[in-house]
Design a protein around this motif. Structure first.
Motif, PDB file in Angstrom:
ATOM      1  N   ALA A   1     -45.554   1.093   7.537  1.00 59.51           N
ATOM      2  CA  ALA A   1     -44.755   0.207   6.712  1.00 59.51           C
ATOM      3  C   ALA A   1     -43.447   0.883   6.395  1.00 59.51           C
ATOM      4  O   ALA A   1     -43.408   1.904   5.742  1.00 59.51           O
ATOM      5  N   ALA A   2     -42.366   0.269   6.879  1.00 63.08           N
ATOM      6  CA  ALA A   2     -41.010   0.694   6.532  1.00 63.08           C
ATOM      7  C   ALA A   2     -40.806   2.189   6.537  1.00 63.08           C
ATOM      8  O   ALA A   2     -40.289   2.779   5.611  1.00 63.08           O
ATOM      9  N   GLY A   3     -41.219   2.825   7.601  1.00 61.85           N
ATOM     10  CA  GLY A   3     -40.937   4.234   7.721  1.00 61.85           C
ATOM     11  C   GLY A   3     -41.822   5.090   6.847  1.00 61.85           C
ATOM     12  O   GLY A   3     -41.631   6.291   6.751  1.00 61.85           O
ATOM     13  N   ARG A   4     -42.793   4.495   6.185  1.00 64.83           N
ATOM     14  CA  ARG A   4     -43.663   5.286   5.326  1.00 64.83           C
ATOM     15  C   ARG A   4     -45.043   5.404   5.966  1.00 64.83           C
ATOM     16  O   ARG A   4     -46.062   5.206   5.358  1.00 64.83           O
TER      17      ARG A   4
ATOM     18  N   GLU B   1     -34.985   3.598  14.838  1.00 69.19           N
ATOM     19  CA  GLU B   1     -34.481   4.255  13.627  1.00 69.19           C
ATOM     20  C   GLU B   1     -33.709   3.248  12.767  1.00 69.19           C
ATOM     21  O   GLU B   1     -33.847   3.219  11.549  1.00 69.19           O
ATOM     22  N   LEU B   2     -32.937   2.390  13.457  1.00 69.95           N
ATOM     23  CA  LEU B   2     -32.127   1.399  12.735  1.00 69.95           C
ATOM     24  C   LEU B   2     -33.029   0.400  11.993  1.00 69.95           C
ATOM     25  O   LEU B   2     -32.732  -0.006  10.872  1.00 69.95           O
ATOM     26  N   VAL B   3     -34.147   0.035  12.639  1.00 76.46           N
ATOM     27  CA  VAL B   3     -35.089  -0.890  11.994  1.00 76.46           C
ATOM     28  C   VAL B   3     -35.638  -0.247  10.723  1.00 76.46           C
ATOM     29  O   VAL B   3     -35.650  -0.848   9.648  1.00 76.46           O
ATOM     30  N   GLN B   4     -36.077   1.005  10.834  1.00 79.18           N
ATOM     31  CA  GLN B   4     -36.649   1.715   9.678  1.00 79.18           C
ATOM     32  C   GLN B   4     -35.624   1.788   8.549  1.00 79.18           C
ATOM     33  O   GLN B   4     -35.942   1.553   7.391  1.00 79.18           O
ATOM     34  N   GLU B   5     -34.382   2.110   8.919  1.00 75.05           N
ATOM     35  CA  GLU B   5     -33.327   2.259   7.923  1.00 75.05           C
ATOM     36  C   GLU B   5     -33.040   0.929   7.227  1.00 75.05           C
ATOM     37  O   GLU B   5     -32.860   0.869   6.020  1.00 75.05           O
ATOM     38  N   THR B   6     -33.014  -0.136   8.021  1.00 73.48           N
ATOM     39  CA  THR B   6     -32.714  -1.452   7.462  1.00 73.48           C
ATOM     40  C   THR B   6     -33.848  -1.921   6.554  1.00 73.48           C
ATOM     41  O   THR B   6     -33.609  -2.496   5.496  1.00 73.48           O
ATOM     42  N   LEU B   7     -35.094  -1.638   6.975  1.00 76.73           N
ATOM     43  CA  LEU B   7     -36.220  -2.049   6.146  1.00 76.73           C
ATOM     44  C   LEU B   7     -36.209  -1.280   4.827  1.00 76.73           C
ATOM     45  O   LEU B   7     -36.612  -1.808   3.791  1.00 76.73           O
ATOM     46  N   ALA B   8     -35.722  -0.050   4.863  1.00 78.98           N
ATOM     47  CA  ALA B   8     -35.636   0.726   3.624  1.00 78.98           C
ATOM     48  C   ALA B   8     -34.672   0.043   2.646  1.00 78.98           C
ATOM     49  O   ALA B   8     -34.899   0.039   1.442  1.00 78.98           O
TER      50      ALA B   8
ATOM     51  N   ASN C   1     -30.081  -9.641   8.176  1.00 80.35           N
ATOM     52  CA  ASN C   1     -30.052 -11.096   8.008  1.00 80.35           C
ATOM     53  C   ASN C   1     -31.413 -11.711   8.328  1.00 80.35           C
ATOM     54  O   ASN C   1     -31.902 -12.576   7.607  1.00 80.35           O
ATOM     55  N   LEU C   2     -32.019 -11.253   9.429  1.00 81.73           N
ATOM     56  CA  LEU C   2     -33.318 -11.812   9.833  1.00 81.73           C
ATOM     57  C   LEU C   2     -34.387 -11.470   8.795  1.00 81.73           C
ATOM     58  O   LEU C   2     -35.209 -12.312   8.429  1.00 81.73           O
ATOM     59  N   VAL C   3     -34.357 -10.227   8.311  1.00 79.92           N
ATOM     60  CA  VAL C   3     -35.373  -9.799   7.346  1.00 79.92           C
ATOM     61  C   VAL C   3     -35.196 -10.543   6.014  1.00 79.92           C
ATOM     62  O   VAL C   3     -36.171 -11.028   5.426  1.00 79.92           O
ATOM     63  N   VAL C   4     -33.938 -10.678   5.571  1.00 78.31           N
ATOM     64  CA  VAL C   4     -33.690 -11.377   4.300  1.00 78.31           C
ATOM     65  C   VAL C   4     -34.137 -12.845   4.411  1.00 78.31           C
ATOM     66  O   VAL C   4     -34.779 -13.383   3.517  1.00 78.31           O
ATOM     67  N   ASN C   5     -33.854 -13.479   5.544  1.00 75.87           N
ATOM     68  CA  ASN C   5     -34.303 -14.863   5.750  1.00 75.87           C
ATOM     69  C   ASN C   5     -35.826 -14.939   5.711  1.00 75.87           C
ATOM     70  O   ASN C   5     -36.393 -15.874   5.135  1.00 75.87           O
TER      71      ASN C   5
END
Ligand code: ATP
Ligand code: MG
Length: 352
Positions: free
Chosen positions: A5-8, A206-213, A250-254
């Motif tokens: 989950a989100a880099g954790r 890495e970008l996905v993990q960072e964005t989810l953070a 944007n996709l995650v916020v939606n």
């Protein structure tokens, strides 16, 4: 495949370390003489607990360490009780001060993440303003030309005898002005995409993990169960890191919005990244309200929104960015409910 989950990914491991270390310190503190202030080492445990990124967890760990220190003091049979009491007091002070500092650090981290997310939103709001002004300014000229030449054509045709030659010229100028207006619209679309300013190699996992953070606070407070499935053979892609991050955000916020508007008992979000050797695919799958019937080809249009405060620009901008990177976006229903939004990007040689 790395799951987490989100880099954790390491969360259970983190708790194992915290528990094992506390237990070791407790045993050492209890079996050694009262003069030896082993309990000071609990400070390390509190500092490790900051990695959970949860203020509640830090507070709990601090409190448990304090209780263990007192229990050790009461259980220890050897040594001078007076220095034991002083040591116990000092250890409690150290644990208290560290916990307080750790909480301050975590509060600052949360504020920083929120500020970053707000910044991403702000840049979108500014972009809309920019687009509006630029459209109004640039389209008004060809529109004025169309109107003027239209009236002229009517006049030339209404004259007796009608002046076909002049009317024809006016009509040609109308066609030309309409073409110019079309160019403006095309250019505005490019402006929205802001053609990738960098072609640097981007590590998408890495970008996905960072964005989810960045979205972590919102995900947690909305009680959403987040999962990530990031294939570990995804190569770097050539592109603009900041723009690609905006698309993922944007996709995650939606997806979060859709989940919050959906059924309370299903709150799942799955972000996955995979590759087939030619392109990479990123998808954001949610169990939210799902797409309105017949809307899957409209959702990427500018200003299409079904949300009360929505601007309807998130997906339009995302599409321009992805297309400027040579990729494509897609939207589909998810089963049994919700939606899946995502994009593909071609794998190319990255240039710095
Ligand atoms: N995950 C999703 N599930 C269901 N519908 C969605 C999802 N993502 C987008 N949509 C639909 O697409 C529309 C457009 O999305 P878009 O991100 O472009 O704008 P918005 O979220 O309404 O506003 P904003 O400009 O603030 O992002 C949404 O209003 C919603 O109707
Ligand atoms: Mg949106």
């Amino acid at each position: 495949m790395k799951l987490g989950a989100a880099g954790r990914i390491e969360k259970p491991l983190l708790w194992l370390v915290i528990t094992a270390l506390s237990a070791a310190i407790f045993v050492a503190d209890t079996v050694t003489d009262l003069e030896i202030a082993f309990a000071v080492l609990y400070v390390a445990v509190v500092l490790i607990s900051v990695r959970t990124a949860r203020p509640g967890a830090v507070m709990l760990v601090g409190a448990v360490c304090a209780v263990l220190t007192v229990v050790s003091y009461l259980l220890t049979r050897f040594g001078d009780p007076e220095s034991g009491l002083a040591n116990c007091g000092l250890s409690l002070l150290a644990i208290g001060a560290t916990t307080y500092m750790a909480l301050r650090i975590e509060a600052a981290n949360i504020a920083a993440r929120q500020a970053q997310a707000e910044l991403a939103h702000m840049s979108r709001v500014m972009l809309v303003g920019e687009l509006g002004t630029s459209i109004a300014h640039e389209v008004s000229q060809p529109l004025a030309a169309i109107a003027a030449n239209g009236s002229a054509a009517i006049r030339w045709l209404g004259a007796s005898p009608p002046n076909d030659g002049e009317a024809r010229l006016a009509l040609e100028r109308i066609v030309e002005a309409a073409g110019r207006a079309g160019d403006v619209v095309g250019r505005v679309r490019n402006l929205a995409a802001r053609t990738p300013s960098s072609q640097g190699p981007v590590d998408m996992a890495e970008l996905v993990q960072e964005t989810l953070a960045l979205a972590q606070g919102e995900i947690r407070s909305s009680q959403i169960a987040l999962r990530t499935e990031l294939a570990d053979d995804v190569p770097m892609v050539a592109g603009d890191r900041v723009q690609l991050q905006q698309v993922i955000l944007n996709l995650v916020v939606n997806a979060i919005d859709a989940i919050k508007a959906g059924r309370a008992d299903e709150r799942d979000l799955l972000v996955s990244l995979s590759t087939d050797g030619e392109k990479i695919t990123l998808s954001v799958r949610d169990s939210g309200v799902g797409l309105a019937p017949g809307s899957s080809d409209k959702v990427f249009d500018a200003f299409y929104s079904t949300k009360p405060g929505g601007m309807g620009v998130g997906l339009a901008i995302s599409r321009s960015i992805v297309e400027a990177h040579g990729g494509a976006v897609y939207a589909a229903p998810n089963y049994p409910n919700g939606a899946v939004f995502g994009f593909t990007l071609p794998i190319r040689e990255a240039k710095d």
